[in-house]
Motif scaffolding. Structure first.
Motif, short mmCIF file in Angstrom:
data_model
loop_
_atom_site.label_atom_id
_atom_site.label_comp_id
_atom_site.label_asym_id
_atom_site.label_seq_id
_atom_site.Cartn_x
_atom_site.Cartn_y
_atom_site.Cartn_z
N LYS A 116 0.37 -1.15 -0.05
CA LYS A 116 0.11 0.10 -0.11
C LYS A 116 0.89 1.20 0.05
N GLU A 117 2.37 1.30 0.80
CA GLU A 117 3.23 2.26 0.87
C GLU A 117 3.50 2.56 -0.83
N GLN A 118 3.88 1.50 -1.24
CA GLN A 118 4.13 1.82 -2.49
C GLN A 118 3.75 2.02 -3.38
N ILE A 119 2.31 1.77 -3.25
CA ILE A 119 1.86 2.12 -4.57
C ILE A 119 1.05 3.97 -3.84
N GLU A 120 0.89 3.90 -3.00
CA GLU A 120 0.79 5.63 -2.31
C GLU A 120 2.11 6.70 -3.32
N LEU A 121 3.37 5.23 -2.43
CA LEU A 121 4.79 6.30 -2.93
C LEU A 121 5.10 6.51 -4.62
N HIS A 122 4.47 5.43 -5.55
CA HIS A 122 4.05 5.60 -6.91
C HIS A 122 3.70 6.32 -7.69
N GLU A 123 2.01 6.16 -6.68
CA GLU A 123 0.81 6.82 -7.87
C GLU A 123 0.83 8.43 -7.49
N THR A 124 1.04 8.44 -5.88
CA THR A 124 0.58 9.75 -5.24
C THR A 124 2.13 10.93 -4.91
N ILE A 125 2.64 10.10 -4.33
CA ILE A 125 3.82 10.99 -4.06
C ILE A 125 4.28 11.31 -4.88
#
Length: 568
Positions: A116-125
């Protein structure tokens, strides 16, 4: 073509390097053919080899080994202790009454969270940071253009000034020529009158000579009576003394005010807050007047962790301080958390004599052994000044961005203060009006640290704590002595005044650490004693203040930094 590295070839066994890979050891991460499996299994019998089909590699979980029970795999996770345990740990007293989970379940939960954190880092942050970087880059491009326009405007204004100055010079020179011609004409007329009288006198002389040389008495009686003629010429002409005009130039120093000034620049954060606020304060802005507290109070204490002694402290911001001690490491600490953020080791491997922070936030240090003044930028050390026949001690960064360095001669017979712009020497301060040394020499023994510290006051006075002379020596910007402060009695411990670290604040107070009396003296900009700060201090040595006028005191023996509030 190499069969092991060619992308066009099939994967080969890591042992025999010829057969096609069919198996994989999840324990050793080795690719194997069927024929080499047995050989690999007995190659290291201390390991529990997990050999699977190549297509199923990484399917075997690698359990962590227990730190308490040798070679036992941890298949459980203790929720209370928050670390993995083996089955033998269940019966130990350390985990009585604790709750356990299957470690694979915990791993899956961690993986889910990480994904989930990877997705947030990749797609949002990360995309957000890309947008921010693009925004900053655009601002930098715009800044380049606008600063270019600003420079062009200044250049144009300078050209206008040159034209006006050329006109003014031409006008003044024309007026000089006019005055000269007028005076020359007057003098020429006066000269003509004198020459006319000289001609008349010559004629009279010739007439007299002719009358004397003749026997004709009638000619002798025809000569005008000489008394009246001589009286006429005895009245000498008026003496004319030309008085030249004087050119009274204006001081060149005033030109800057007439030409124009630049307002202060700043970088401010917008309401979205993705950039730090770094607004520069105008040096002309008068600070609010603050009164001294009746009783100074310690806000926090930071343990610096130096193994030997602590010497220096310098404020990077209201949240961070640099420190240095009796080793080669300079440390950056978060004040509120007391946590170590960064460490920098000096090049010589000795110890910094003193440290300071520039207006741009770079760390500066002096190296007495190496004879250098150095600056740390992006964690890289750059040598700024290298001395010959002198060794640097205290250093500070001035409001104009220069460096003030106090230094000893190699033979320890002289001490002086030198102002540098970068590596260029601008000014040397060493003697008073009577050609006597302003600062004591280094002939005495240094018991605890370098002898002298230095700082600049808000009024641009240069303040030095002269440990050898037991005095604070203050000179003005031109290097002229203003006063010497030699302590105040009674002192907290009734010991001799021993000034070491020195700093100033927004009120132009001068604060100096008194090592012998475990206190800090506060004096005003004219050298008048105001009060002591003790707050349970122990061997205070280095000082600095932040923008909120908190005092930071480095304590020599216990290696602690105290943050003290002393103004209302």
């Amino acid at each position: 073509m190499d069969s092991r590295t060619s992308a066009q070839d099939v994967m080969r066994c890591d042992l025999c390097e010829t057969a096609v890979v069919q198996m994989h050891c999840d324990t050793c991460f080795v690719n194997l053919c069927i024929a080499c499996v047995g050989k690999h299994m007995i190659s290291d019998e201390s390991k529990d080899h997990k050999v699977v089909k190549f297509q199923a590699r990484k399917s075997t979980p690698l359990y962590p080994l227990c730190t308490s029970h040798n070679k036992q795999q941890c298949i459980l996770y203790c929720k209370q202790c928050e670390f993995s345990v083996c089955t033998e740990c269940l019966t130990s007293d350390q985990h009585l009454g604790h709750n356990f989970s299957d470690i694979l379940k915990v791993v899956d939960e961690i993986k889910d969270k990480i994904i989930k954190e990877q997705i947030e880092l990749h797609e949002t942050i990360y995309p957000t940071y890309q947008d921010i970087a693009s925004d900053v880059q655009n601002k930098m491009s715009q800044l380049e253009k606008e600063y270019g326009d600003l420079s062009t405007a200044i250049t144009k204004h300078g050209e206008d000034w040159h034209r006006e100055i050329d006109k003014l010079v031409k006008k003044l020179k024309a007026k000089v020529d006019e005055m000269k011609n007028t005076q020359l004409q007057t003098l020429q007329k006066h000269l003509d009158e004198i020459n006319k009288k000289m001609s008349d006198i010559k004629d009279e002389i010739d007439s007299i000579e002719m009358a004397i040389d003749t026997n004709d008495m009638s000619k002798l009686f025809s000569i005008t009576p000489m008394a009246s003629v001589i009286n006429l010429y005895r009245n000498l002409p008026q003496k004319l003394v030309p008085i030249l005009p004087k050119f009274i130039p204006r001081k060149i120093q005033e030109l800057g005010k007439l030409f124009g000034t630049l307002s202060s620049s700043s970088l401010t954060s917008d309401k979205h807050g993705y950039s730090m606020k770094t607004t520069q304060k105008s040096p002309e802005a008068a600070p609010p007047v603050k009164q001294l507290l009746d009783e100074p109070e310690t806000v926090t204490t930071i343990d610096t962790g130096y193994k030997s002694y602590l010497y220096n402290v310098a404020c990077l911001s209201d949240e961070e301080i640099w420190t240095s001690g009796f080793d080669s490491t300079m440390k950056l600490y978060n004040i509120n958390q007391g946590s170590l953020l960064k460490s920098i080791t000096i090049k010589s491997g000795y110890k910094p004599s003193d440290i300071a922070v520039t207006k741009s936030g770079d760390l500066v240090y002096t190296d007495y052994l190496d004879r250098t003044v150095n600056i740390v930028k992006n964690e890289k050390i750059e040598e700024v000044i290298r001395l010959q026949n002198w060794r640097p001690e205290g250093v500070c960064s001035t409001s104009s961005g220069d460096f003030l360095v106090i230094m000893d001669s190699d033979d320890n017979t002289q001490t002086k203060v030198v102002c540098y712009s970068g590596s260029t020497e601008k000014q040397t301060i060493q003697f008073d009006d009577k050609n006597k040394p302003l600062y004591s020499s280094g002939l005495y023994v240094r018991y605890i640290t370098t002898s002298d510290y230095i700082t600049e006051n808000r009024n641009l006075d240069i303040c030095v704590s002269d440990w050898g002379a037991r005095a604070v020596v203050v000179v003005n910007q031109a290097g002229k002595l203003r006063f010497r402060y030699t302590g105040h009695t009674p002192a907290p411990k009734n010991k001799s005044f021993s000034p070491v670290g020195i700093t100033t604040d927004s009120q132009s107070h001068i604060l100096t650490a008194d090592y012998n009396n475990d206190c800090v003296h506060i004096i005003d900009q004219d050298g008048q004693f105001l009060r002591y700060i003790d707050c349970g201090l122990s061997e205070p040595i280095g000082l600095c203040t932040d923008t909120n006028v908190n005092l930071f005191v480095a304590q020599y023996g216990n290696r602690q930094v105290k943050k003290i509030k002393y103004l209302k």
